[in-house]
Design an enzyme around this catalytic site. Sequence first.
Site, short mmCIF file in Angstrom:
data_model
loop_
_atom_site.label_atom_id
_atom_site.label_comp_id
_atom_site.label_asym_id
_atom_site.label_seq_id
_atom_site.Cartn_x
_atom_site.Cartn_y
_atom_site.Cartn_z
N TYR A 55 0.83 -1.21 0.00
CA TYR A 55 0.00 0.00 0.00
C TYR A 55 0.87 1.26 0.00
CZ TYR A 55 -3.57 -3.33 1.66
OH TYR A 55 -4.40 -4.40 1.83
N SER B 112 -12.39 3.52 5.96
CA SER B 112 -13.04 4.81 5.81
C SER B 112 -12.11 5.90 6.29
CB SER B 112 -14.36 4.89 6.60
OG SER B 112 -14.95 6.17 6.33
P1 NDP Z 1 -14.41 -1.54 1.79
O1 NDP Z 1 -15.47 -2.56 1.59
O2 NDP Z 1 -13.82 -1.35 3.13
O3 NDP Z 1 -15.01 -0.19 1.24
C1 NDP Z 1 -14.35 1.04 1.34
C2 NDP Z 1 -15.24 2.08 0.65
O4 NDP Z 1 -16.50 2.15 1.31
C3 NDP Z 1 -14.65 3.47 0.68
O5 NDP Z 1 -15.02 4.10 -0.53
C4 NDP Z 1 -15.35 4.13 1.86
O6 NDP Z 1 -15.46 5.53 1.66
C5 NDP Z 1 -16.72 3.47 1.82
N1 NDP Z 1 -17.31 3.33 3.15
C6 NDP Z 1 -16.68 3.03 4.31
N2 NDP Z 1 -17.55 2.99 5.33
C7 NDP Z 1 -18.77 3.28 4.81
C8 NDP Z 1 -20.06 3.39 5.38
N3 NDP Z 1 -20.27 3.22 6.68
N4 NDP Z 1 -21.09 3.71 4.56
C9 NDP Z 1 -20.89 3.90 3.24
N5 NDP Z 1 -19.67 3.80 2.64
C10 NDP Z 1 -18.62 3.49 3.43
O7 NDP Z 1 -13.28 -1.91 0.70
P2 NDP Z 1 -11.68 -1.92 0.62
O8 NDP Z 1 -11.35 -2.57 -0.65
O9 NDP Z 1 -11.13 -0.59 0.94
O10 NDP Z 1 -11.26 -2.94 1.78
C11 NDP Z 1 -10.96 -2.57 3.10
C12 NDP Z 1 -9.53 -2.86 3.43
O11 NDP Z 1 -9.17 -4.20 3.16
C13 NDP Z 1 -8.51 -2.05 2.62
O12 NDP Z 1 -8.43 -0.73 3.04
C14 NDP Z 1 -7.26 -2.85 2.88
O13 NDP Z 1 -6.71 -2.52 4.16
C15 NDP Z 1 -7.79 -4.29 2.87
N6 NDP Z 1 -7.61 -4.98 1.58
C16 NDP Z 1 -6.84 -6.12 1.57
C17 NDP Z 1 -6.59 -6.80 0.38
C18 NDP Z 1 -5.72 -8.01 0.39
O14 NDP Z 1 -5.30 -8.45 -0.70
N7 NDP Z 1 -5.42 -8.59 1.53
C19 NDP Z 1 -7.15 -6.33 -0.90
C20 NDP Z 1 -8.00 -5.15 -0.77
C21 NDP Z 1 -8.22 -4.52 0.43
P3 NDP Z 1 -15.01 6.64 2.75
O15 NDP Z 1 -13.56 6.46 3.03
O16 NDP Z 1 -15.33 7.93 2.08
O17 NDP Z 1 -15.88 6.40 3.96
#
Ligand code: NDP
Length: 279
Positions: free
Chosen positions: A55, A236
């Site tokens: 990341y 988030s």
């Molecule tokens: P998420 O499912 O966590 O979704 C994140 C998105 O949802 C952002 O756009 C965020 O926007 C929005 N969001 C967060 N909370 C809310 C809420 N309460 N209501 C509405 N929208 C919301 O997806 P990610 O892919 O980011 O996965 C989370 C984490 O998993 C990553 O950050 C990473 O640390 C990990 N990951 C691990 C991987 C791996 O290969 N091991 C691959 C991909 C991810 P906002 O910030 O504006 O709230």
Amino acid sequence: MSATTEERTTAELMPGVQIPLIGLGTWPMMGENAAAAVSQAITNGYRHIDTAENYANETAVGEGIRRSGIERRQLFLATKFNTQWHSRSRVREAFDNSTRRLGVDYLDLFLVHWPNPAQGQFVEACEGLQQLMEDGCIRAWGVSNFKPAHLQRVQAAGIPVPLNQIQVDPEHGQPEQLAYHREHGILTAAYSPLGRNGGFLSHPAITGPATDLGKTPAQIVLRWHIQHGRAAIPKSANKQRQRENLDVFNFALTQPQITAINALETGTPPRLDSDTYFH
Ligand code: NDP
């Protein structure tokens, strides 16, 4: 559930190691955005932060941790390493690099980020992680994006896998993968647990309980993960959404509500195929 009963917000990952069930995902935040989000999350009550070498934000995550003023031992810090470090000795280098960037001297959880089966050295990577545990450098270890076939190869080497971080949401339920985890006592940590603000958040199976319980759709989905016995790491950057994502304890979905959310399963595989994708 009685309103006076405090529900457990952690699970035992390894003997003596509790993992907070909700962690803050930090991808794709970088630089000051990541530092500010991490510091704010810790102030909001988060005690589990998820990052990765890939990341390119470990330095910023470390800055956010220091800025929050939290004591290191109060925090559960997880990071992951790339496939270039898949050997017993190089896992130690990956550890040295991550801890230097984060500005910490130990990790709570260190994960093999992708198996890269063509390279074929992920078992050695797991052996290196076990050595790091024996040396007291990390409190727990795990893998990420490992399919059952990959997990089987690690287990065949006599190494029980404590945790697998994989993509799970109501539309990507991965039932066979999760059954394998259950059968082998592997804790599931769900990444992209909200489907990256997925369309399912507006499905009646989720908005219905949200209205009935006075919760947001995201809270219903995170609660669904928790009641399935998983950890989840929603990302988030927003203060209010960080708070709501952590506030998913001490209410419960009924079995019919859970069954209705389970039915959103599409059978679609994860976005990335870990037999071929890696970094
Ligand atoms: P998420 O499912 O966590 O979704 C994140 C998105 O949802 C952002 O756009 C965020 O926007 C929005 N969001 C967060 N909370 C809310 C809420 N309460 N209501 C509405 N929208 C919301 O997806 P990610 O892919 O980011 O996965 C989370 C984490 O998993 C990553 O950050 C990473 O640390 C990990 N990951 C691990 C991987 C791996 O290969 N091991 C691959 C991909 C991810 P906002 O910030 O504006 O709230």
